[in-house]
Design a protein around this motif. Sequence first.
Motif, PDB file in Angstrom:
ATOM      1  N   MET A   9      -8.808   6.867 -21.398  1.00 26.01           N
ATOM      2  CA  MET A   9      -7.466   6.932 -21.964  1.00 26.01           C
ATOM      3  C   MET A   9      -6.534   7.521 -20.916  1.00 26.01           C
ATOM      4  SD  MET A   9      -8.525   8.346 -25.757  1.00 26.01           S
ATOM      5  CE  MET A   9      -7.698   9.823 -25.459  1.00 26.01           C
ATOM      6  N   ASN A  10      -5.229   7.345 -21.118  1.00 21.87           N
ATOM      7  CA  ASN A  10      -4.265   7.995 -20.245  1.00 21.87           C
ATOM      8  C   ASN A  10      -4.286   9.491 -20.497  1.00 21.87           C
ATOM      9  OD1 ASN A  10      -3.446   5.619 -19.076  1.00 21.87           O
ATOM     10  ND2 ASN A  10      -1.848   5.249 -20.605  1.00 21.87           N
ATOM     11  N   TRP A  11      -3.993  10.259 -19.446  1.00 18.74           N
ATOM     12  CA  TRP A  11      -4.063  11.704 -19.573  1.00 18.74           C
ATOM     13  C   TRP A  11      -2.833  12.252 -20.282  1.00 18.74           C
ATOM     14  CZ3 TRP A  11      -1.596  16.212 -18.332  1.00 18.74           C
ATOM     15  CH2 TRP A  11      -2.370  17.370 -18.410  1.00 18.74           C
ATOM     16  N   HIS A  12      -3.047  13.242 -21.144  1.00 17.92           N
ATOM     17  CA  HIS A  12      -1.942  14.000 -21.728  1.00 17.92           C
ATOM     18  C   HIS A  12      -2.409  15.439 -21.926  1.00 17.92           C
ATOM     19  CE1 HIS A  12      -3.760  13.901 -25.776  1.00 17.92           C
ATOM     20  NE2 HIS A  12      -4.057  12.649 -25.490  1.00 17.92           N
ATOM     21  N   PRO A  13      -1.495  16.406 -22.012  1.00 18.40           N
ATOM     22  CA  PRO A  13      -1.877  17.822 -22.008  1.00 18.40           C
ATOM     23  C   PRO A  13      -2.715  18.260 -23.201  1.00 18.40           C
ATOM     24  CG  PRO A  13       0.515  17.565 -22.073  1.00 18.40           C
ATOM     25  CD  PRO A  13      -0.074  16.204 -21.983  1.00 18.40           C
ATOM     26  N   ASN A  14      -2.753  17.506 -24.259  1.00 22.17           N
ATOM     27  CA  ASN A  14      -3.525  17.904 -25.445  1.00 22.17           C
ATOM     28  C   ASN A  14      -4.969  17.438 -25.395  1.00 22.17           C
ATOM     29  OD1 ASN A  14      -1.183  19.048 -26.476  1.00 22.17           O
ATOM     30  ND2 ASN A  14      -0.587  17.165 -27.528  1.00 22.17           N
ATOM     31  N   MET A  15      -5.378  16.854 -24.287  1.00 20.64           N
ATOM     32  CA  MET A  15      -6.760  16.361 -24.188  1.00 20.64           C
ATOM     33  C   MET A  15      -7.743  17.526 -24.183  1.00 20.64           C
ATOM     34  SD  MET A  15      -6.773  13.328 -21.451  1.00 20.64           S
ATOM     35  CE  MET A  15      -7.127  11.769 -22.151  1.00 20.64           C
ATOM     36  N   LYS A  16      -8.905  17.280 -24.727  1.00 18.95           N
ATOM     37  CA  LYS A  16      -9.967  18.281 -24.738  1.00 18.95           C
ATOM     38  C   LYS A  16     -10.721  18.236 -23.414  1.00 18.95           C
ATOM     39  CE  LYS A  16     -10.045  19.139 -29.410  1.00 18.95           C
ATOM     40  NZ  LYS A  16      -8.776  19.746 -29.573  1.00 18.95           N
ATOM     41  N   HIS A  17     -11.445  19.322 -23.120  1.00 14.55           N
ATOM     42  CA  HIS A  17     -12.181  19.414 -21.860  1.00 14.55           C
ATOM     43  C   HIS A  17     -13.341  18.419 -21.773  1.00 14.55           C
ATOM     44  CE1 HIS A  17     -10.218  22.862 -20.039  1.00 14.55           C
ATOM     45  NE2 HIS A  17     -10.133  23.389 -21.248  1.00 14.55           N
ATOM     46  N   ASN A  18     -13.828  17.936 -22.895  1.00 10.18           N
ATOM     47  CA  ASN A  18     -14.974  17.028 -22.851  1.00 10.18           C
ATOM     48  C   ASN A  18     -14.566  15.570 -22.674  1.00 10.18           C
ATOM     49  OD1 ASN A  18     -13.866  16.702 -25.375  1.00 10.18           O
ATOM     50  ND2 ASN A  18     -15.813  16.674 -26.456  1.00 10.18           N
ATOM     51  N   GLU A  19     -13.282  15.278 -22.566  1.00  5.67           N
ATOM     52  CA  GLU A  19     -12.846  13.903 -22.324  1.00  5.67           C
ATOM     53  C   GLU A  19     -12.893  13.623 -20.822  1.00  5.67           C
ATOM     54  OE1 GLU A  19      -9.348  12.747 -24.499  1.00  5.67           O
ATOM     55  OE2 GLU A  19      -9.763  14.276 -26.004  1.00  5.67           O
ATOM     56  N   VAL A  20     -13.256  12.402 -20.466  1.00  4.39           N
ATOM     57  CA  VAL A  20     -13.563  12.032 -19.082  1.00  4.39           C
ATOM     58  C   VAL A  20     -12.394  12.321 -18.146  1.00  4.39           C
ATOM     59  CG1 VAL A  20     -14.223  10.135 -17.560  1.00  4.39           C
ATOM     60  CG2 VAL A  20     -15.211  10.300 -19.821  1.00  4.39           C
ATOM     61  N   GLU A  21     -11.179  12.156 -18.612  1.00  2.06           N
ATOM     62  CA  GLU A  21     -10.028  12.386 -17.746  1.00  2.06           C
ATOM     63  C   GLU A  21      -9.887  13.848 -17.335  1.00  2.06           C
ATOM     64  OE1 GLU A  21      -9.955  10.434 -20.457  1.00  2.06           O
ATOM     65  OE2 GLU A  21      -9.861   8.580 -19.310  1.00  2.06           O
ATOM     66  N   ARG A  22     -10.498  14.765 -18.059  1.00  3.49           N
ATOM     67  CA  ARG A  22     -10.441  16.183 -17.733  1.00  3.49           C
ATOM     68  C   ARG A  22     -11.610  16.612 -16.842  1.00  3.49           C
ATOM     69  NH1 ARG A  22      -7.239  19.725 -20.882  1.00  3.49           N
ATOM     70  NH2 ARG A  22      -7.898  21.172 -19.274  1.00  3.49           N
ATOM     71  N   VAL A  91     -17.520  14.827 -13.007  1.00  3.46           N
ATOM     72  CA  VAL A  91     -18.493  15.780 -13.544  1.00  3.46           C
ATOM     73  C   VAL A  91     -17.811  16.623 -14.617  1.00  3.46           C
ATOM     74  CG1 VAL A  91     -20.077  17.649 -12.979  1.00  3.46           C
ATOM     75  CG2 VAL A  91     -19.600  15.891 -11.290  1.00  3.46           C
ATOM     76  N   GLN A  92     -18.504  16.810 -15.743  1.00 10.38           N
ATOM     77  CA  GLN A  92     -17.972  17.639 -16.819  1.00 10.38           C
ATOM     78  C   GLN A  92     -18.351  19.094 -16.558  1.00 10.38           C
ATOM     79  OE1 GLN A  92     -19.483  16.785 -20.721  1.00 10.38           O
ATOM     80  NE2 GLN A  92     -18.048  18.187 -21.710  1.00 10.38           N
ATOM     81  N   LEU A  93     -17.345  19.957 -16.442  1.00 11.40           N
ATOM     82  CA  LEU A  93     -17.585  21.386 -16.248  1.00 11.40           C
ATOM     83  C   LEU A  93     -17.497  22.179 -17.541  1.00 11.40           C
ATOM     84  CD1 LEU A  93     -15.783  22.482 -12.958  1.00 11.40           C
ATOM     85  CD2 LEU A  93     -18.190  22.051 -13.357  1.00 11.40           C
ATOM     86  N   ARG A  94     -16.658  21.750 -18.464  1.00  8.66           N
ATOM     87  CA  ARG A  94     -16.407  22.523 -19.682  1.00  8.66           C
ATOM     88  C   ARG A  94     -16.629  21.675 -20.929  1.00  8.66           C
ATOM     89  NH1 ARG A  94     -14.019  27.353 -18.676  1.00  8.66           N
ATOM     90  NH2 ARG A  94     -13.263  27.650 -16.562  1.00  8.66           N
ATOM     91  N   ASN A  95     -17.036  22.363 -22.008  1.00  9.26           N
ATOM     92  CA  ASN A  95     -17.186  21.723 -23.310  1.00  9.26           C
ATOM     93  C   ASN A  95     -15.814  21.581 -23.961  1.00  9.26           C
ATOM     94  OD1 ASN A  95     -20.056  21.630 -23.192  1.00  9.26           O
ATOM     95  ND2 ASN A  95     -20.092  23.818 -23.656  1.00  9.26           N
ATOM     96  N   ALA A  96     -15.775  20.968 -25.138  1.00  7.59           N
ATOM     97  CA  ALA A  96     -14.507  20.734 -25.826  1.00  7.59           C
ATOM     98  C   ALA A  96     -13.781  22.037 -26.141  1.00  7.59           C
ATOM     99  CB  ALA A  96     -14.745  19.944 -27.109  1.00  7.59           C
ATOM    100  N   ASP A  97     -14.529  23.101 -26.404  1.00  6.09           N
ATOM    101  CA  ASP A  97     -13.892  24.381 -26.738  1.00  6.09           C
ATOM    102  C   ASP A  97     -13.515  25.195 -25.502  1.00  6.09           C
ATOM    103  OD1 ASP A  97     -16.423  24.994 -25.905  1.00  6.09           O
ATOM    104  OD2 ASP A  97     -16.951  26.217 -27.651  1.00  6.09           O
ATOM    105  N   GLY A  98     -13.785  24.692 -24.300  1.00  7.08           N
ATOM    106  CA  GLY A  98     -13.393  25.373 -23.068  1.00  7.08           C
ATOM    107  C   GLY A  98     -14.482  26.229 -22.448  1.00  7.08           C
ATOM    108  N   THR A  99     -15.638  26.335 -23.086  1.00  6.92           N
ATOM    109  CA  THR A  99     -16.740  27.107 -22.506  1.00  6.92           C
ATOM    110  C   THR A  99     -17.428  26.277 -21.435  1.00  6.92           C
ATOM    111  OG1 THR A  99     -18.288  26.299 -24.171  1.00  6.92           O
ATOM    112  CG2 THR A  99     -17.145  28.382 -24.642  1.00  6.92           C
TER     113      THR A  99
END
Length: 156
Positions: A9-22, A91-99
């Motif tokens: 998806m296109n990036w926007h500031p409300n994206m969660k950390h577990n989405e690929v764009e983050r 690479v995913q560094l953080r989970n959806a909650d930011g941990t």
Amino acid sequence: MAASQPVRMNWHPNMKHNEVERWICIYPAYINSKKTRQEGRRLPKENCVENPTYVEIRDVLSVCNLQFVVENKQYCREKSRELQFRGRVRVQLRNADGTLCNKDFSTRESVMKYVAGKIPQLKTRQNKTNDPQPQPQSSGSGAGGGGGKKGKGKRR
């Protein structure tokens, strides 16, 4: 059957950390000791590897406890358009909650240092360094002359 690719998806500031764009991006040029800082190297040369590929980065990350995705992208500072220099790993560094997903990897630099440290230990790299390149055998009488420039001769 292989797992399906995450939806892009296109990036926007409300994206969660577990989405690929983050997820963080790692290009092979980031850890290439042959590159300068201007050409895109991100780590000191002593921590880098000579000419890494996205396949080697993928192999190292596959044994870690991290999720990653390989993309067919090219680094904008890479001059060569060959397939050898293509590839990007997210690479995913953080989970959806930011941990943190893995406590060992808190920053992108820690992931890059780990990858650069493990690539020389891969079997594909050890085969390259242990096998000396065969020296070409000279054929003929051994005069060793190699051919100089031969002219067309005198025209008549």
